[in-house]
Design an enzyme around this catalytic site. Structure first.
Site, PDB file in Angstrom:
ATOM      1  N   GLY A 157     -11.618  33.858 -63.148  1.00 46.18           N
ATOM      2  CA  GLY A 157     -11.333  32.724 -64.031  1.00 46.18           C
ATOM      3  C   GLY A 157     -11.084  31.511 -63.161  1.00 46.18           C
ATOM      4  N   ARG A 158     -10.268  30.589 -63.693  1.00 45.96           N
ATOM      5  CA  ARG A 158     -10.057  29.340 -62.951  1.00 45.96           C
ATOM      6  C   ARG A 158      -9.318  29.577 -61.633  1.00 45.96           C
ATOM      7  NH1 ARG A 158      -9.218  25.843 -68.396  1.00 45.96           N
ATOM      8  NH2 ARG A 158      -8.197  27.726 -69.093  1.00 45.96           N
ATOM      9  N   ARG A 239       0.120  38.981 -62.962  1.00 47.12           N
ATOM     10  CA  ARG A 239       1.217  39.586 -63.710  1.00 47.12           C
ATOM     11  C   ARG A 239       1.476  40.974 -63.136  1.00 47.12           C
ATOM     12  NH1 ARG A 239       2.366  35.213 -65.095  1.00 47.12           N
ATOM     13  NH2 ARG A 239       2.559  34.376 -67.219  1.00 47.12           N
ATOM     14  N   GLU A 268       9.850  42.909 -64.428  1.00 46.09           N
ATOM     15  CA  GLU A 268      10.684  41.833 -63.871  1.00 46.09           C
ATOM     16  C   GLU A 268      11.987  41.669 -64.639  1.00 46.09           C
ATOM     17  OE1 GLU A 268       8.499  38.158 -63.301  1.00 46.09           O
ATOM     18  OE2 GLU A 268       6.831  39.271 -62.443  1.00 46.09           O
ATOM     19  N   HIS A 286       8.314  35.450 -58.268  1.00 44.94           N
ATOM     20  CA  HIS A 286       7.442  34.786 -59.267  1.00 44.94           C
ATOM     21  C   HIS A 286       7.441  33.261 -59.050  1.00 44.94           C
ATOM     22  CE1 HIS A 286       5.635  35.546 -63.518  1.00 44.94           C
ATOM     23  NE2 HIS A 286       5.042  34.493 -62.951  1.00 44.94           N
TER      24      HIS A 286
HETATM   25  C1  GLV Z   1       3.185  31.686 -64.364  1.00 47.93           C
HETATM   26  O1  GLV Z   1       3.301  32.853 -64.110  1.00 47.93           O
HETATM   27  C2  GLV Z   1       2.306  31.209 -65.387  1.00 47.93           C
HETATM   28  O2  GLV Z   1       1.727  32.012 -66.128  1.00 47.93           O
HETATM   29  O3  GLV Z   1       2.149  29.988 -65.500  1.00 47.93           O
END
Ligand code: GLV
Length: 329
Positions: A157-158, A239, A268, A286
């Site tokens: 993806g991006r 994730r 988490e 994170h």
């Molecule tokens: C960070 O984890 C986001 O999804 O922007």
């Protein structure tokens, strides 16, 4: 005047903009994630909710917040914390905050982890601070070169695309996996499509960039690790639950995985205690998108989505377009 609830104070100028919009804005008084009871109690009756990735939003929460709720604006790119279908059923708009600035930050962080693991920077720093450096030695902290190695990008993806773009400068071969082939990316970024088996078998580095869905949950598990090259370096800035943390620990212990860079975790903020004692692992809380620039962008996008929705304008980055379509009729 609409009522907007913000589940936690956010950095940057966006809250001032929201407060200056003439609406009633309430920001949670606690600088921590709210429990679901606190969320329900504080946000009931509001027209818009600005929430964070640490807030779980499902049908039950939405029902409790009330039928007047128009928009849930998620201050995150990933929106696996929201049951979008349940929002759609209830006619609530859901937006997220994808943007080049944020994507760049995450991609830069994926590279930071790969480079730090390849060069064993964190281990070496820790050892030097401990006083273990007694002079140059030929065989301490041997790492690997990046040049000429194969980088496997899981999810083009991006953010995956930006990560691939940076590999050009390192003269790496890039394989990518995506549900459907991306021929434009292949041309532009000199990347090669590979099915999952091949990506696992041939990559020296693997960077995870798929979203968390039912399909991707624990997709990197024992079966996947068994296919990987011995000594592979795996980094995850997407994730946590995409990787089965227990299987990762075993793969590191067995030497199959040579290094792991984890910015996100299966459950988490809990972290498998074995990971904490492993030297060839980098653990970060994170923070892949924690740059001033990215957080400013998050705030602006999240706030603009709310202000648009409240003034009848289609918000950018709507993830449930159907709700907008339905509203127009
Ligand atoms: C960070 O984890 C986001 O999804 O922007």
């Amino acid at each position: 005047m609409a009522k907007i609830f913000v589940t936690r104070k956010i950095p940057g100028s966006a809250l001032d903009k929201l407060k200056g919009s003439g609406n009633e804005v309430v920001v949670s008084e606690f600088d921590r994630p709210l429990t679901s009871e606190e969320l329900l109690e504080s946000a009931r009756g509001f027209d818009a909710l600005l929430c964070l990735l640490t807030d779980r939003i499902d049908g039950e929460v939405l029902d409790a917040l009330g039928p007047q709720l128009k928009i849930v604006s998620n201050y995150a790119v990933g929106f696996d914390n929201i049951k979008v279908e349940e929002a759609t059923e209830r006619g609530v708009l859901v937006t997220n905050t994808p943007s080049e600035v944020i994507n760049e930050s995450v991609s830069e962080f994926a590279w930071t982890l790969m480079l730090a693991l390849a060069k064993r920077v964190v281990e070496a720093d820790e050892s030097t601070r401990r006083g273990a450096y007694k002079g140059w030695e030929p065989s301490t902290f041997l790492g690997v070169n990046m040049v000429g190695k194969t980088l496997g990008i899981l999810g083009m993806g991006r953010i995956g695309g930006l990560t691939a773009r940076r590999a050009l400068g390192w003269n790496m071969k890039v394989l990518y996996y995506k549900r459907s082939r991306d021929e434009a990316a292949e041309k532009e970024l000199e990347v090669e499509y590979a099915d999952l088996d091949r990506l696992y078998q041939e990559s020296d580095f693997i960077s995870v960039h798929v979203p968390l869905t039912d399909e991707t949950r624990h997709m990197i598990n024992k079966i996947a690790f068994d296919k990987m090259k011995k000594g592979v370096i795996v980094v995850n800035t997407a994730r946590g639950p995409i990787i089965d943390e227990g299987d990762l620990v075993r793969a590191i212990r067995e030497g199959k995985v040579g290094g792991a860079g984890l910015d996100v975790f299966d459950n988490e903020p809990n972290i498998n205690p074995e990971l904490i004692n492993m030297e060839n692992v980098i653990l970060t809380p994170h923070i892949a998108s924690a740059t001033n620039e990215a957080r400013e962008e998050y705030g602006n996008l999240a706030v603009n989505a709310i202000l648009d929705a409240l003034t009848g304008k289609k918000p950018q980055n709507l993830v449930n377009e159907e709700v907008w379509e339905r509203r127009k009729k």
